[in-house]
Design an enzyme around this catalytic site. Sequence first.
Site, PDB file in Angstrom:
ATOM      1  N   TYR A  27       0.837  -1.197   0.000  1.00  0.00           N
ATOM      2  CA  TYR A  27       0.000   0.000   0.000  1.00  0.00           C
ATOM      3  C   TYR A  27       0.876   1.253   0.000  1.00  0.00           C
ATOM      4  O   TYR A  27       0.641   2.192  -0.771  1.00  0.00           O
ATOM      5  CB  TYR A  27      -0.930  -0.017   1.230  1.00  0.00           C
ATOM      6  CG  TYR A  27      -1.729   1.248   1.412  1.00  0.00           C
ATOM      7  CD1 TYR A  27      -2.777   1.559   0.540  1.00  0.00           C
ATOM      8  CD2 TYR A  27      -1.451   2.136   2.442  1.00  0.00           C
ATOM      9  CE1 TYR A  27      -3.506   2.738   0.699  1.00  0.00           C
ATOM     10  CE2 TYR A  27      -2.180   3.303   2.605  1.00  0.00           C
ATOM     11  CZ  TYR A  27      -3.206   3.596   1.730  1.00  0.00           C
ATOM     12  OH  TYR A  27      -3.919   4.764   1.889  1.00  0.00           O
ATOM     13  N   GLU A  49     -11.421   6.532   5.415  1.00  0.00           N
ATOM     14  CA  GLU A  49     -10.820   7.342   6.478  1.00  0.00           C
ATOM     15  C   GLU A  49     -11.816   7.548   7.615  1.00  0.00           C
ATOM     16  O   GLU A  49     -11.433   7.555   8.788  1.00  0.00           O
ATOM     17  CB  GLU A  49     -10.337   8.697   5.932  1.00  0.00           C
ATOM     18  CG  GLU A  49      -9.169   8.622   4.971  1.00  0.00           C
ATOM     19  CD  GLU A  49      -7.865   8.141   5.591  1.00  0.00           C
ATOM     20  OE1 GLU A  49      -7.769   8.051   6.836  1.00  0.00           O
ATOM     21  OE2 GLU A  49      -6.926   7.846   4.833  1.00  0.00           O
ATOM     22  N   TRP A  57      -5.073   1.794  10.557  1.00  0.00           N
ATOM     23  CA  TRP A  57      -5.286   1.720   9.112  1.00  0.00           C
ATOM     24  C   TRP A  57      -5.152   0.278   8.623  1.00  0.00           C
ATOM     25  O   TRP A  57      -5.814  -0.126   7.677  1.00  0.00           O
ATOM     26  CB  TRP A  57      -4.309   2.646   8.370  1.00  0.00           C
ATOM     27  CG  TRP A  57      -4.488   2.585   6.897  1.00  0.00           C
ATOM     28  CD1 TRP A  57      -3.603   2.111   5.972  1.00  0.00           C
ATOM     29  CD2 TRP A  57      -5.652   2.961   6.142  1.00  0.00           C
ATOM     30  NE1 TRP A  57      -4.141   2.182   4.706  1.00  0.00           N
ATOM     31  CE2 TRP A  57      -5.387   2.707   4.784  1.00  0.00           C
ATOM     32  CE3 TRP A  57      -6.899   3.514   6.499  1.00  0.00           C
ATOM     33  CZ2 TRP A  57      -6.321   2.963   3.773  1.00  0.00           C
ATOM     34  CZ3 TRP A  57      -7.821   3.765   5.477  1.00  0.00           C
ATOM     35  CH2 TRP A  57      -7.528   3.499   4.148  1.00  0.00           C
TER      36      TRP A  57
END
Length: 197
Positions: A27, A49, A57
């Site tokens: 990522y 988000e 995350w």
Amino acid sequence: MTEDLIVGEDGLARPRWAASNGMLRAYYDAEWGMPITTEAGLFERLSLECFQSGLSWAIILSKREAFRQAFEYFDPEKVALFTEDDFNRLMEDAGIVRNRLKIRATIANAEATLMLREEGGLSDFIWSFKPEQTPAPRTFTEIPTQSPESKELAKALKKRGFKFVGPTTMYALMEAIGMVDTHLIGSHRRGTSGIWA
């Protein structure tokens, strides 16, 4: 080289969080901080988000495909039409984060995204808050968690009906889409977005 950067077996320097596992490394190397300008792409990042708020995350990224399937690949026109049955379906979907307020917020944000088309659309709106300068952090402690622009963006989005869009969450969005470059000085990704030299 700061201790906040780790040089991998490939010789590339990455922050500790991106060196911790293959999913986060991929990522970081290919996506994080690269420009996103499509409505669907920005709606997806905004939604993820929002779900990430208060969580790591890594949790959201590991569930991203399930999120995409559950939310019609973040097509705002489809999500805006979600009914109470859809909400109940999402609350029973173990593949995503089952937070009732965040699910409701995502549906509301889809509706708000469609309304924003009257002002030029989500992309033009979000990108209009791009700052004149980007941070140049050498350590994690030098990376801001919000900025004057993220505060203004949060306020402007809330005024237009968006939810779960506080200044810290909006700063994370700005980082994720390349609006600011918070790659550490020395990282192999610093300056690769094409937006900041």
